[in-house]
Design a protein around this motif. Structure first.
Motif, mmCIF file in Angstrom:
data_model
loop_
_atom_site.group_PDB
_atom_site.id
_atom_site.type_symbol
_atom_site.label_atom_id
_atom_site.label_comp_id
_atom_site.label_asym_id
_atom_site.label_seq_id
_atom_site.Cartn_x
_atom_site.Cartn_y
_atom_site.Cartn_z
ATOM 1 N N ASP A 1 0.818 -1.214 0.000
ATOM 2 C CA ASP A 1 0.000 0.000 0.000
ATOM 3 C C ASP A 1 0.850 1.262 0.000
ATOM 4 O O ASP A 1 0.511 2.247 -0.668
ATOM 5 N N ARG B 1 0.642 4.196 -2.664
ATOM 6 C CA ARG B 1 0.372 5.577 -2.239
ATOM 7 C C ARG B 1 1.398 6.541 -2.849
ATOM 8 O O ARG B 1 1.041 7.628 -3.318
ATOM 9 N N TYR C 1 -5.457 -1.434 -8.894
ATOM 10 C CA TYR C 1 -5.302 -1.660 -7.455
ATOM 11 C C TYR C 1 -6.596 -2.170 -6.825
ATOM 12 O O TYR C 1 -6.595 -3.099 -6.010
#
Length: 320
Positions: free
Chosen positions: A136, A140, A164
């Protein structure tokens, strides 16, 4: 991009070329996906060229180099071993599966050979590797590079969030049309999967918002009347799968994340699903799988992580 069979088969002996052109026609009539047809045709053409290259130094390959009906088990095994040595066991396995289909067609459909030379050729063993997922934090950082109101920022964020959020194949995302997206009521997209199997998947709120923002930006683009969902930044043309590949690599470099490609999010989806205890049957439906082998392959990293968590919790060897 359509397959250029003429270019792929250029320079092959007439018999090889004729059979492969007929096989490709048969695959097209059977509605095989373009990527499958390309890989099948490539494997057979590579075998033909391998035999051609060996014909002078190995007289026993001369007949097979000119006619695929003369190919024997030993020829295929030598080609397969060469693939393992010069490429990889995984590549050799892909060639093995493609050649199985070609010689099956020669035997059953065309009745040109009595038995396939692949009958007793063993599949190459491939090492069991845990596929690295994309975390993650990395996603990000990649999404941070898409902050902005420019068309490419809106487009790229929508593509990345779709990969995603849904774990789709690159080809499925790349081949979306505008009418495959439904945001008015259901927040879903319809993917056209392998084997002409369609499926509809639901979008999370962040992904639906990114898609909505992209569609607004798309409506002001010169190519807004095109049927394809993803548009190139300049001109009136669609963004192809290879363009998405290049975009992901470019975004990855800007974010400082190595080896960014679409399939890592597919592995991540399966990883997180299995880690959360999700049902395997539901996972197969969502990712468009028909083989039970795929969840095991894609979920291997999640299984290893769960085992490590259990090991830490049980604390064997730490009580004394």
């Amino acid at each position: 991009m359509p397959i250029d069979a003429g270019k792929m088969l250029a320079g092959l002996p007439p018999s090889w070329r004729g059979f492969l052109e007929d096989w490709h026609r048969s695959l097209r009539s059977g509605n095989y996906p373009e990527t499958t047809r390309y890989n099948y045709l490539l494997a057979a053409a590579q075998l033909a060229r391998y035999l051609q290259d060996r014909a002078e130094s190995a007289p026993d390959t001369s007949e097979a180099a000119h006619d695929p009906t003369a190919v024997a088990r030993a020829h295929v095994e030598e080609f397969q071993a060469w693939m393992v040595e010069t490429r990889s066991p995984a590549t050799a396995l892909n060639k093995h599966k493609a050649l199985q289909q070609f010689f099956k067609w020669l035997a059953l459909d065309e009745e040109e050979i009595d038995r396939s030379p692949m009958e007793r050729v063993r599949q190459p063993k491939t090492p069991q590797k845990l596929i690295p997922i994309i975390r993650d934090d990395d996603t990000r950082r990649i999404l941070e590079t898409c902050r902005g109101r420019a068309f490419v920022d809106r487009r790229d964020e929508a593509i990345i969030r779709l990969l995603y959020n849904t774990g789709a194949r690159l080809s499925e995302v790349a081949n979306l049309h505008v009418d495959d997206v439904s945001l008015a009521d259901t927040d879903t997209v319809r993917y056209h999967g392998k084997g002409a199997k369609d499926r509809r998947v639901r979008l999370g709120p962040k992904t639906a918002r990114a898609m909505s923002r992209y569609l607004r930006a798309r409506s002001q683009h010169k190519g807004t009347l095109l049927a394809e969902l993803w548009l190139a930044d300049r001109g009136v043309r669609a963004l192809a799968a290879n363009g998405i590949k290049l975009m992901l690599k470019r975004r990855g470099r800007r974010a400082g994340v190595a080896n960014v490609h679409a399939h890592r999010w597919r592995h991540n989806f399966a990883h997180e699903w299995k880690r959360a205890g999700g049902d395997t049957g539901d996972l197969m439906l969502l990712l468009g799988w028909t083989s039970d082998d795929m969840p095991r392959h894609y979920g291997a990293s999640a299984a290893a992580e769960r085992a490590q968590e259990s090991q830490s919790r049980v604390g064997i060897g730490e009580r004394v």
